[in-house]
Design a protein around this motif. Structure first.
Motif, PDB file in Angstrom:
ATOM      1  N   LYS A  85      10.269  -8.413  -3.833  1.00 54.19           N
ATOM      2  CA  LYS A  85      10.379  -7.445  -2.742  1.00 54.19           C
ATOM      3  C   LYS A  85      10.239  -8.109  -1.371  1.00 54.19           C
ATOM      4  N   ILE A  86       9.283  -9.047  -1.254  1.00 56.46           N
ATOM      5  CA  ILE A  86       9.047  -9.720   0.024  1.00 56.46           C
ATOM      6  C   ILE A  86      10.317 -10.471   0.423  1.00 56.46           C
ATOM      7  N   GLY A  87      10.663 -10.343   1.688  1.00 54.23           N
ATOM      8  CA  GLY A  87      11.904 -10.921   2.184  1.00 54.23           C
ATOM      9  C   GLY A  87      13.023  -9.897   2.206  1.00 54.23           C
ATOM     10  N   GLY A  88      12.813  -8.796   1.495  1.00 53.70           N
ATOM     11  CA  GLY A  88      13.786  -7.713   1.483  1.00 53.70           C
ATOM     12  C   GLY A  88      13.475  -6.692   2.565  1.00 53.70           C
ATOM     13  N   ARG A  89      14.171  -5.576   2.489  1.00 51.32           N
ATOM     14  CA  ARG A  89      14.011  -4.529   3.496  1.00 51.32           C
ATOM     15  C   ARG A  89      12.914  -3.544   3.084  1.00 51.32           C
ATOM     16  N   TYR A  90      12.164  -3.090   4.073  1.00 54.41           N
ATOM     17  CA  TYR A  90      11.140  -2.078   3.817  1.00 54.41           C
ATOM     18  C   TYR A  90      11.737  -0.839   3.165  1.00 54.41           C
ATOM     19  N   VAL A  91      12.937  -0.467   3.584  1.00 54.59           N
ATOM     20  CA  VAL A  91      13.520   0.788   3.080  1.00 54.59           C
ATOM     21  C   VAL A  91      13.998   0.678   1.643  1.00 54.59           C
ATOM     22  N   ASP A  92      14.076  -0.522   1.080  1.00 50.65           N
ATOM     23  CA  ASP A  92      14.576  -0.690  -0.285  1.00 50.65           C
ATOM     24  C   ASP A  92      13.486  -0.774  -1.344  1.00 50.65           C
ATOM     25  N   VAL A  93      12.252  -0.558  -0.950  1.00 45.63           N
ATOM     26  CA  VAL A  93      11.149  -0.537  -1.916  1.00 45.63           C
ATOM     27  C   VAL A  93      10.568   0.880  -1.931  1.00 45.63           C
ATOM     28  N   PRO A  94       9.789   1.214  -2.950  1.00 43.78           N
ATOM     29  CA  PRO A  94       9.161   2.541  -2.932  1.00 43.78           C
ATOM     30  C   PRO A  94       8.405   2.759  -1.614  1.00 43.78           C
ATOM     31  N   PHE A  95       8.567   3.937  -1.063  1.00 41.47           N
ATOM     32  CA  PHE A  95       8.046   4.281   0.259  1.00 41.47           C
ATOM     33  C   PHE A  95       6.566   3.953   0.424  1.00 41.47           C
ATOM     34  N   LEU A  96       5.731   4.386  -0.493  1.00 40.62           N
ATOM     35  CA  LEU A  96       4.291   4.163  -0.339  1.00 40.62           C
ATOM     36  C   LEU A  96       3.939   2.677  -0.436  1.00 40.62           C
ATOM     37  N   TRP A  97       4.667   1.924  -1.244  1.00 39.75           N
ATOM     38  CA  TRP A  97       4.434   0.488  -1.319  1.00 39.75           C
ATOM     39  C   TRP A  97       4.818  -0.165   0.008  1.00 39.75           C
ATOM     40  N   GLY A  98       5.936   0.233   0.575  1.00 41.34           N
ATOM     41  CA  GLY A  98       6.361  -0.298   1.868  1.00 41.34           C
ATOM     42  C   GLY A  98       5.371   0.017   2.970  1.00 41.34           C
ATOM     43  N   ARG A  99       4.844   1.241   2.961  1.00 40.15           N
ATOM     44  CA  ARG A  99       3.838   1.624   3.964  1.00 40.15           C
ATOM     45  C   ARG A  99       2.584   0.779   3.810  1.00 40.15           C
ATOM     46  N   ALA A 100       2.136   0.594   2.579  1.00 38.00           N
ATOM     47  CA  ALA A 100       0.938  -0.220   2.346  1.00 38.00           C
ATOM     48  C   ALA A 100       1.164  -1.659   2.797  1.00 38.00           C
ATOM     49  N   THR A 101       2.359  -2.186   2.546  1.00 35.77           N
ATOM     50  CA  THR A 101       2.678  -3.551   2.947  1.00 35.77           C
ATOM     51  C   THR A 101       2.680  -3.694   4.460  1.00 35.77           C
ATOM     52  N   SER A 102       3.233  -2.715   5.161  1.00 33.79           N
ATOM     53  CA  SER A 102       3.247  -2.819   6.624  1.00 33.79           C
ATOM     54  C   SER A 102       1.832  -2.732   7.189  1.00 33.79           C
ATOM     55  N   THR A 103       0.983  -1.946   6.560  1.00 37.14           N
ATOM     56  CA  THR A 103      -0.416  -1.868   6.990  1.00 37.14           C
ATOM     57  C   THR A 103      -1.119  -3.203   6.754  1.00 37.14           C
ATOM     58  N   ALA A 104      -0.894  -3.793   5.589  1.00 34.84           N
ATOM     59  CA  ALA A 104      -1.494  -5.103   5.304  1.00 34.84           C
ATOM     60  C   ALA A 104      -0.984  -6.149   6.287  1.00 34.84           C
ATOM     61  N   SER A 105       0.288  -6.057   6.676  1.00 37.41           N
ATOM     62  CA  SER A 105       0.852  -6.995   7.646  1.00 37.41           C
ATOM     63  C   SER A 105       0.149  -6.887   8.986  1.00 37.41           C
ATOM     64  N   CYS A 106      -0.204  -5.688   9.354  1.00 43.89           N
ATOM     65  CA  CYS A 106      -0.884  -5.454  10.629  1.00 43.89           C
ATOM     66  C   CYS A 106      -2.266  -6.098  10.627  1.00 43.89           C
ATOM     67  N   LEU A 107      -2.861  -6.214   9.466  1.00 49.28           N
ATOM     68  CA  LEU A 107      -4.217  -6.740   9.349  1.00 49.28           C
ATOM     69  C   LEU A 107      -4.268  -8.232   9.062  1.00 49.28           C
TER      70      LEU A 107
END
Length: 126
Positions: A85-107
């Motif tokens: 999934k990493i390296g791909g688009r946020y919109v192409d993964v399950p929504f909640l997983w993408g949201r969690a990943t963006s939150t982890a990225s912020c931290l």
């Protein structure tokens, strides 16, 4: 009775962010960039945190999930969970997983590389 509910939930397809007109797509395309910019403008972050917000804004606008640093909290776990999934688009993964990943990225830890942007670099004028 609860076993039947668990099977139903497990069989439900994930909500994806790549469905035109969907809430999930609007969150990634519209809401995330606005939130990152609002946070950057509202709080007096030091330069390292502003660079982290810059990176997150780049990820959100470019729609590319970047890996967390191996030293990040749960970095190894995120690398495993994000395999394929990493390296791909946020919109192409399950929504909640993408949201969690963006939150982890912020931290994730501050960028201390020589190519890091300057202190006032959050692009709030965009």
């Amino acid at each position: 009775m609860s076993g039947a509910r668990d099977e139903t939930v497990a069989d439900a397809p994930p909500i994806m962010g790549n469905v035109p007109g969907s809430y999930a797509l609007s969150v990634f395309r519209e809401r995330h960039p606005v939130l990152v910019r609002q946070v950057a403008r509202a709080l007096p972050y030091p330069p390292d945190r502003r660079r982290a917000l810059d990176r997150l804004l780049d990820e959100v606008v470019d729609d590319v999930m970047e890996p967390l640093e191996p030293s990040a909290y749960d970095g190894a776990a995120w690398a495993e969970w994000g395999r394929g999934k990493i390296g791909g688009r946020y919109v192409d993964v399950p929504f909640l997983w993408g949201r969690a990943t963006s939150t982890a990225s912020c931290l994730r830890p501050p960028d201390t590389s020589a190519t890091a942007r300057g202190a006032g670099s959050i692009r709030s004028a965009q």
